[in-house]
Motif scaffolding. Structure first.
Motif, mmCIF file in Angstrom:
data_model
loop_
_atom_site.group_PDB
_atom_site.id
_atom_site.type_symbol
_atom_site.label_atom_id
_atom_site.label_comp_id
_atom_site.label_asym_id
_atom_site.label_seq_id
_atom_site.Cartn_x
_atom_site.Cartn_y
_atom_site.Cartn_z
ATOM 1 N N CYS A 98 54.695 -15.131 -21.581
ATOM 2 C CA CYS A 98 55.233 -14.099 -22.466
ATOM 3 C C CYS A 98 56.187 -14.708 -23.486
ATOM 4 N N VAL A 99 56.140 -14.164 -24.713
ATOM 5 C CA VAL A 99 57.109 -14.546 -25.737
ATOM 6 C C VAL A 99 57.601 -13.273 -26.422
ATOM 7 N N ARG A 100 58.924 -13.157 -26.557
ATOM 8 C CA ARG A 100 59.512 -12.025 -27.293
ATOM 9 C C ARG A 100 59.276 -12.228 -28.778
ATOM 10 N N VAL A 101 59.126 -11.127 -29.499
ATOM 11 C CA VAL A 101 59.009 -11.197 -30.956
ATOM 12 C C VAL A 101 60.152 -10.384 -31.553
ATOM 13 N N PRO A 102 60.627 -10.755 -32.748
ATOM 14 C CA PRO A 102 61.792 -10.074 -33.327
ATOM 15 C C PRO A 102 61.553 -8.599 -33.651
ATOM 16 N N HIS A 103 60.331 -8.253 -34.032
ATOM 17 C CA HIS A 103 59.999 -6.871 -34.371
ATOM 18 C C HIS A 103 58.477 -6.758 -34.393
ATOM 19 N N PRO A 104 57.940 -5.544 -34.262
ATOM 20 C CA PRO A 104 56.491 -5.395 -34.370
ATOM 21 C C PRO A 104 56.019 -5.930 -35.720
ATOM 22 N N GLY A 105 54.837 -6.505 -35.733
ATOM 23 C CA GLY A 105 54.296 -7.025 -36.982
ATOM 24 C C GLY A 105 53.299 -8.135 -36.762
ATOM 25 N N ARG A 106 52.996 -8.816 -37.839
ATOM 26 C CA ARG A 106 51.982 -9.875 -37.855
ATOM 27 C C ARG A 106 52.662 -11.238 -37.671
ATOM 28 N N TYR A 107 52.063 -12.069 -36.803
ATOM 29 C CA TYR A 107 52.579 -13.403 -36.506
ATOM 30 C C TYR A 107 51.404 -14.365 -36.339
ATOM 31 N N ALA A 108 51.729 -15.645 -36.176
ATOM 32 C CA ALA A 108 50.749 -16.656 -35.784
ATOM 33 C C ALA A 108 51.191 -17.173 -34.420
ATOM 34 N N LEU A 109 50.217 -17.447 -33.551
ATOM 35 C CA LEU A 109 50.508 -17.809 -32.171
ATOM 36 C C LEU A 109 49.706 -19.032 -31.764
ATOM 37 N N PHE A 143 45.037 -21.120 -39.904
ATOM 38 C CA PHE A 143 45.980 -20.019 -39.765
ATOM 39 C C PHE A 143 45.282 -18.745 -39.281
ATOM 40 N N ALA A 144 44.117 -18.442 -39.850
ATOM 41 C CA ALA A 144 43.393 -17.212 -39.504
ATOM 42 C C ALA A 144 43.051 -17.151 -38.013
ATOM 43 N N GLN A 145 42.873 -18.304 -37.364
ATOM 44 C CA GLN A 145 42.560 -18.337 -35.935
ATOM 45 C C GLN A 145 43.762 -17.931 -35.082
ATOM 46 N N ALA A 146 44.944 -18.052 -35.628
ATOM 47 C CA ALA A 146 46.170 -17.850 -34.864
ATOM 48 C C ALA A 146 46.826 -16.499 -35.085
ATOM 49 N N VAL A 147 46.331 -15.712 -36.020
ATOM 50 C CA VAL A 147 46.986 -14.448 -36.372
ATOM 51 C C VAL A 147 46.867 -13.429 -35.244
ATOM 52 N N ILE A 148 47.977 -12.751 -34.987
ATOM 53 C CA ILE A 148 48.025 -11.672 -34.006
ATOM 54 C C ILE A 148 48.997 -10.616 -34.521
ATOM 55 N N VAL A 149 48.708 -9.368 -34.221
ATOM 56 C CA VAL A 149 49.588 -8.268 -34.607
ATOM 57 C C VAL A 149 50.260 -7.735 -33.346
ATOM 58 N N ALA A 150 51.572 -7.845 -33.306
ATOM 59 C CA ALA A 150 52.351 -7.376 -32.160
ATOM 60 C C ALA A 150 52.783 -5.939 -32.399
ATOM 61 N N GLY A 151 52.564 -5.107 -31.407
ATOM 62 C CA GLY A 151 52.995 -3.719 -31.484
ATOM 63 C C GLY A 151 54.414 -3.570 -30.964
ATOM 64 N N PRO A 152 54.884 -2.336 -30.793
ATOM 65 C CA PRO A 152 56.257 -2.112 -30.325
ATOM 66 C C PRO A 152 56.459 -2.410 -28.839
#
Length: 175
Positions: A98-109, A143-152
């Motif tokens: 698990c990794v915390r994210v600062p806010h919901p949104g788009r990231y690379a992982l 980059f496109a392979q790593a994109v993920i959208v984190a929800g709330p």
């Protein structure tokens, strides 16, 4: 028309590949966040480890092609999003990190199986994985392979680890 047992036999492997590991052990510095269902956070269900040597790292990058895989020190110095959580691998069983994210949104992982214990990626020993699970081959991860959208809440992603497999480059051990 296909019989029900035949259809189930054909679908079962596909369903298993996409299914989250059952009763996975939650690891990493942010494990309590995902275990409690608090977010925003990303839970990576790790699939296809070569062995249980070393550590698993989960790295969160800004959703920017220019920032993806940049040194953490540079990102921190510029005040950009970067977070790494790591953990030693348990001897057996399914795992999630698990990794915390600062806010919901788009990231690379990036998920990394750090088998040799160095801070730098070891091409011949370490494994890597991304949310898209596309075969890496011989090219640098895109980059496109790593994109993920984190929800709330807690966003789950199944990530299959890939290792160097000869001249073909990086691929999963059991595709």
């Amino acid at each position: 028309m296909m019989s029900i047992p035949r259809a189930c036999a054909l679908l079962a492997p596909a369903l298993l590949l996409g299914a989250a590991p059952s009763a996975a052990e939650m690891i990493g510095e942010d494990a309590a966040t995902c275990s409690a269902g608090h977010g925003p956070a990303i839970q990576a269900n790790v699939i296809g480890l070569k062995d249980r040597v070393g550590e698993v790292w989960l790295e969160l990058y800004p959703a920017s092609e220019a920032d993806f895989l940049r040194p953490d020190t540079d990102l921190w110095a510029e005040g950009k999003t970067f977070r790494r959580t790591r953990a030693h691998l348990p001897a057996s069983g399914a795992i999630s990190i698990c990794v915390r994210v600062p806010h919901p949104g788009r990231y690379a992982l990036l998920l990394r199986h750090n088998r040799v214990g160095k801070d730098k990626f070891s091409l011949f020993s370490d494994g890597a994985g991304f949310p898209s699970n596309e075969k890496l081959g011989r090219s640098k991860p895109k980059f496109a392979q790593a994109v993920i959208v984190a929800g709330p809440g807690v966003t789950a992603a199944n990530i299959r680890v890939q290792y160097l497999r000869g001249l073909g480059g990086f691929a999963p051990l059991n595709p």
